[in-house]
Design a protein around this motif. Sequence first.
Motif, PDB file in Angstrom:
ATOM      1  N   ALA A  55       0.829  -1.210   0.000  1.00  0.00           N
ATOM      2  CA  ALA A  55       0.000   0.000   0.000  1.00  0.00           C
ATOM      3  C   ALA A  55       0.863   1.260   0.000  1.00  0.00           C
ATOM      4  O   ALA A  55       0.566   2.233  -0.712  1.00  0.00           O
ATOM      5  N   ILE A  56       1.942   1.252   0.778  1.00  0.00           N
ATOM      6  CA  ILE A  56       2.809   2.429   0.879  1.00  0.00           C
ATOM      7  C   ILE A  56       3.548   2.672  -0.430  1.00  0.00           C
ATOM      8  O   ILE A  56       3.635   3.811  -0.914  1.00  0.00           O
ATOM      9  N   ILE A  57       4.082   1.607  -1.026  1.00  0.00           N
ATOM     10  CA  ILE A  57       4.777   1.754  -2.308  1.00  0.00           C
ATOM     11  C   ILE A  57       3.810   2.258  -3.377  1.00  0.00           C
ATOM     12  O   ILE A  57       4.136   3.153  -4.168  1.00  0.00           O
ATOM     13  N   GLY A  58       2.612   1.694  -3.391  1.00  0.00           N
ATOM     14  CA  GLY A  58       1.601   2.151  -4.343  1.00  0.00           C
ATOM     15  C   GLY A  58       1.243   3.605  -4.133  1.00  0.00           C
ATOM     16  O   GLY A  58       1.062   4.362  -5.095  1.00  0.00           O
ATOM     17  N   LEU A  59       1.153   4.032  -2.873  1.00  0.00           N
ATOM     18  CA  LEU A  59       0.837   5.426  -2.555  1.00  0.00           C
ATOM     19  C   LEU A  59       1.926   6.366  -3.070  1.00  0.00           C
ATOM     20  O   LEU A  59       1.634   7.425  -3.638  1.00  0.00           O
ATOM     21  N   LEU A  60       3.171   5.985  -2.881  1.00  0.00           N
ATOM     22  CA  LEU A  60       4.287   6.829  -3.335  1.00  0.00           C
ATOM     23  C   LEU A  60       4.250   7.010  -4.851  1.00  0.00           C
ATOM     24  O   LEU A  60       4.454   8.115  -5.361  1.00  0.00           O
ATOM     25  N   ILE A  61       3.972   5.924  -5.576  1.00  0.00           N
ATOM     26  CA  ILE A  61       3.904   5.998  -7.036  1.00  0.00           C
ATOM     27  C   ILE A  61       2.727   6.856  -7.479  1.00  0.00           C
ATOM     28  O   ILE A  61       2.856   7.714  -8.370  1.00  0.00           O
ATOM     29  N   VAL A  70      -2.784  11.050  -0.567  1.00  0.00           N
ATOM     30  CA  VAL A  70      -2.597  10.819   0.863  1.00  0.00           C
ATOM     31  C   VAL A  70      -3.945  10.892   1.565  1.00  0.00           C
ATOM     32  O   VAL A  70      -4.292  10.029   2.386  1.00  0.00           O
ATOM     33  N   ASP A  71      -4.743  11.909   1.224  1.00  0.00           N
ATOM     34  CA  ASP A  71      -6.088  12.040   1.799  1.00  0.00           C
ATOM     35  C   ASP A  71      -6.967  10.859   1.400  1.00  0.00           C
ATOM     36  O   ASP A  71      -7.736  10.325   2.211  1.00  0.00           O
ATOM     37  N   LEU A  72      -6.840  10.447   0.150  1.00  0.00           N
ATOM     38  CA  LEU A  72      -7.639   9.334  -0.347  1.00  0.00           C
ATOM     39  C   LEU A  72      -7.325   8.044   0.407  1.00  0.00           C
ATOM     40  O   LEU A  72      -8.232   7.309   0.808  1.00  0.00           O
ATOM     41  N   VAL A  73      -6.040   7.781   0.603  1.00  0.00           N
ATOM     42  CA  VAL A  73      -5.624   6.536   1.241  1.00  0.00           C
ATOM     43  C   VAL A  73      -6.122   6.446   2.678  1.00  0.00           C
ATOM     44  O   VAL A  73      -6.450   5.361   3.171  1.00  0.00           O
ATOM     45  N   LEU A  74      -6.189   7.599   3.362  1.00  0.00           N
ATOM     46  CA  LEU A  74      -6.664   7.598   4.749  1.00  0.00           C
ATOM     47  C   LEU A  74      -8.077   7.024   4.850  1.00  0.00           C
ATOM     48  O   LEU A  74      -8.442   6.414   5.864  1.00  0.00           O
ATOM     49  N   PHE A  75      -8.848   7.213   3.793  1.00  0.00           N
ATOM     50  CA  PHE A  75     -10.206   6.658   3.763  1.00  0.00           C
ATOM     51  C   PHE A  75     -10.243   5.313   3.030  1.00  0.00           C
ATOM     52  O   PHE A  75     -10.893   4.363   3.487  1.00  0.00           O
ATOM     53  N   ALA A  76      -9.538   5.231   1.892  1.00  0.00           N
ATOM     54  CA  ALA A  76      -9.659   4.068   1.020  1.00  0.00           C
ATOM     55  C   ALA A  76      -9.111   2.787   1.636  1.00  0.00           C
ATOM     56  O   ALA A  76      -9.722   1.719   1.488  1.00  0.00           O
ATOM     57  N   VAL A  77      -7.969   2.867   2.326  1.00  0.00           N
ATOM     58  CA  VAL A  77      -7.353   1.644   2.859  1.00  0.00           C
ATOM     59  C   VAL A  77      -8.234   0.966   3.909  1.00  0.00           C
ATOM     60  O   VAL A  77      -8.540  -0.227   3.780  1.00  0.00           O
ATOM     61  N   PRO A  78      -8.665   1.680   4.957  1.00  0.00           N
ATOM     62  CA  PRO A  78      -9.525   0.990   5.933  1.00  0.00           C
ATOM     63  C   PRO A  78     -10.851   0.518   5.343  1.00  0.00           C
ATOM     64  O   PRO A  78     -11.342  -0.564   5.689  1.00  0.00           O
ATOM     65  N   ILE A  79     -11.429   1.322   4.436  1.00  0.00           N
ATOM     66  CA  ILE A  79     -12.694   0.914   3.817  1.00  0.00           C
ATOM     67  C   ILE A  79     -12.482  -0.320   2.944  1.00  0.00           C
ATOM     68  O   ILE A  79     -13.288  -1.260   2.961  1.00  0.00           O
ATOM     69  N   ALA A  80     -11.378  -0.341   2.193  1.00  0.00           N
ATOM     70  CA  ALA A  80     -11.076  -1.486   1.335  1.00  0.00           C
ATOM     71  C   ALA A  80     -10.870  -2.750   2.165  1.00  0.00           C
ATOM     72  O   ALA A  80     -11.321  -3.839   1.783  1.00  0.00           O
ATOM     73  N   VAL A  95     -11.792  -5.658  -2.102  1.00  0.00           N
ATOM     74  CA  VAL A  95     -10.915  -4.474  -2.128  1.00  0.00           C
ATOM     75  C   VAL A  95     -11.323  -3.549  -3.272  1.00  0.00           C
ATOM     76  O   VAL A  95     -11.441  -2.335  -3.101  1.00  0.00           O
ATOM     77  N   LEU A  96     -11.536  -4.132  -4.452  1.00  0.00           N
ATOM     78  CA  LEU A  96     -11.917  -3.331  -5.614  1.00  0.00           C
ATOM     79  C   LEU A  96     -13.222  -2.593  -5.381  1.00  0.00           C
ATOM     80  O   LEU A  96     -13.342  -1.398  -5.695  1.00  0.00           O
ATOM     81  N   LEU A  97     -14.202  -3.299  -4.839  1.00  0.00           N
ATOM     82  CA  LEU A  97     -15.502  -2.684  -4.587  1.00  0.00           C
ATOM     83  C   LEU A  97     -15.381  -1.534  -3.602  1.00  0.00           C
ATOM     84  O   LEU A  97     -15.891  -0.427  -3.845  1.00  0.00           O
ATOM     85  N   GLY A  98     -14.693  -1.750  -2.486  1.00  0.00           N
ATOM     86  CA  GLY A  98     -14.518  -0.707  -1.481  1.00  0.00           C
ATOM     87  C   GLY A  98     -13.747   0.479  -2.017  1.00  0.00           C
ATOM     88  O   GLY A  98     -14.080   1.637  -1.738  1.00  0.00           O
ATOM     89  N   THR A  99     -12.701   0.192  -2.812  1.00  0.00           N
ATOM     90  CA  THR A  99     -11.870   1.263  -3.376  1.00  0.00           C
ATOM     91  C   THR A  99     -12.658   2.110  -4.364  1.00  0.00           C
ATOM     92  O   THR A  99     -12.605   3.352  -4.327  1.00  0.00           O
ATOM     93  N   VAL A 100     -13.376   1.466  -5.261  1.00  0.00           N
ATOM     94  CA  VAL A 100     -14.155   2.196  -6.281  1.00  0.00           C
ATOM     95  C   VAL A 100     -15.220   3.073  -5.620  1.00  0.00           C
ATOM     96  O   VAL A 100     -15.383   4.250  -5.987  1.00  0.00           O
ATOM     97  N   LEU A 101     -15.927   2.551  -4.645  1.00  0.00           N
ATOM     98  CA  LEU A 101     -16.953   3.338  -3.961  1.00  0.00           C
ATOM     99  C   LEU A 101     -16.338   4.537  -3.248  1.00  0.00           C
ATOM    100  O   LEU A 101     -16.892   5.650  -3.280  1.00  0.00           O
ATOM    101  N   THR A 102     -15.185   4.329  -2.617  1.00  0.00           N
ATOM    102  CA  THR A 102     -14.492   5.431  -1.938  1.00  0.00           C
ATOM    103  C   THR A 102     -14.078   6.502  -2.926  1.00  0.00           C
ATOM    104  O   THR A 102     -14.238   7.707  -2.670  1.00  0.00           O
ATOM    105  N   PHE A 103     -13.556   6.077  -4.077  1.00  0.00           N
ATOM    106  CA  PHE A 103     -13.101   7.030  -5.090  1.00  0.00           C
ATOM    107  C   PHE A 103     -14.268   7.805  -5.688  1.00  0.00           C
ATOM    108  O   PHE A 103     -14.133   8.984  -6.016  1.00  0.00           O
ATOM    109  N   ILE A 104     -15.422   7.155  -5.840  1.00  0.00           N
ATOM    110  CA  ILE A 104     -16.596   7.850  -6.377  1.00  0.00           C
ATOM    111  C   ILE A 104     -17.004   8.988  -5.442  1.00  0.00           C
ATOM    112  O   ILE A 104     -17.229  10.126  -5.875  1.00  0.00           O
ATOM    113  N   VAL A 105     -17.094   8.676  -4.151  1.00  0.00           N
ATOM    114  CA  VAL A 105     -17.485   9.691  -3.164  1.00  0.00           C
ATOM    115  C   VAL A 105     -16.427  10.791  -3.078  1.00  0.00           C
ATOM    116  O   VAL A 105     -16.755  11.992  -3.089  1.00  0.00           O
ATOM    117  N   PHE A 106     -15.173  10.403  -3.015  1.00  0.00           N
ATOM    118  CA  PHE A 106     -14.076  11.370  -2.895  1.00  0.00           C
ATOM    119  C   PHE A 106     -14.033  12.305  -4.106  1.00  0.00           C
ATOM    120  O   PHE A 106     -13.820  13.519  -3.964  1.00  0.00           O
TER     121      PHE A 106
END
Length: 272
Positions: A31-37, A53-63, A99-110
């Motif tokens: 997750a950290i390496i992906g965030l840096l990229i 960085v803001d996205l990951v704070l929500f996306a990782v726990p939700i995912a 993970v995909l479902l949680g990530t996509v939903l988080t990104f839609i809202v964000f």
Amino acid sequence: MEGLIEPIDRVAISLGPIRIYWYGVIIMTGAIIGLLIATKESERRSLPKDTFVDLVLFAVPIAIVFARAYYVIFKWKYYSAHPDEIFAIWEGGLAMHGVLLGTVLTFIVFSKIRDISFWKLVDILAPSLILGQAIGRWGNFINQEAHGGPVSREFLERLYLPDFIINQMYIEGTYYHPTFLYESVWNFCGFVFLMFLRKMNLRRGELFLTYIIYYSIGRFFIEGMRTDSLMLTEHLRIAQVMSIILILVAILITWYRRKKGYADIRYLDNAV
């Protein structure tokens, strides 16, 4: 002797009653390496530096919640009898489709809150996501899960695998296909492929949709080799069904967005 082969300790660090498991360490490393990229790329695409960085704070726990919920739901017969294990994520059991479902939903809202194109965000994320998956599969390796059917040691040696992988694939007296490794290699090649496609200036959204198709093709075939699949019926693997659905949906979305003119902006365009 084969009977004396000891598996790798699942605990990375033990401080009194506190235990940090390799599974969690590896997942967070990915997750950290992906965030840096993604952060570096988002700056090149004219987004605020702290966007991902803001996205990951929500996306990782939700995912993680979605990944575990997805897994538990499809193994409810077991977890209903062992409710104390529902939250034991250090033992494995995080489903990538969750993970995909949680990530996509988080990104839609964000994307709506920040008024940034959802497709621009997921295009930037795609290489990071598949690289994180490639790294994360090594957590399955430590836990001796997500493996395939039985094979001989000679078969594994013919793959020119190092001894530490071969030995870890020796589980309760039997060697198994290292399907975690097959998927990790497939995903890493996908990361290289997507990084190359970034330079091709695809239509917005199509980098992410290509990721969905690429990952799903590999997952479909590799899933067919596994012995621990979540099953929809006695002979129907959930991940394979989901892979086919995702491939068809990605192709349909690509066609629809092009037909309606929703994909005229290119990846390298800096429009928000």
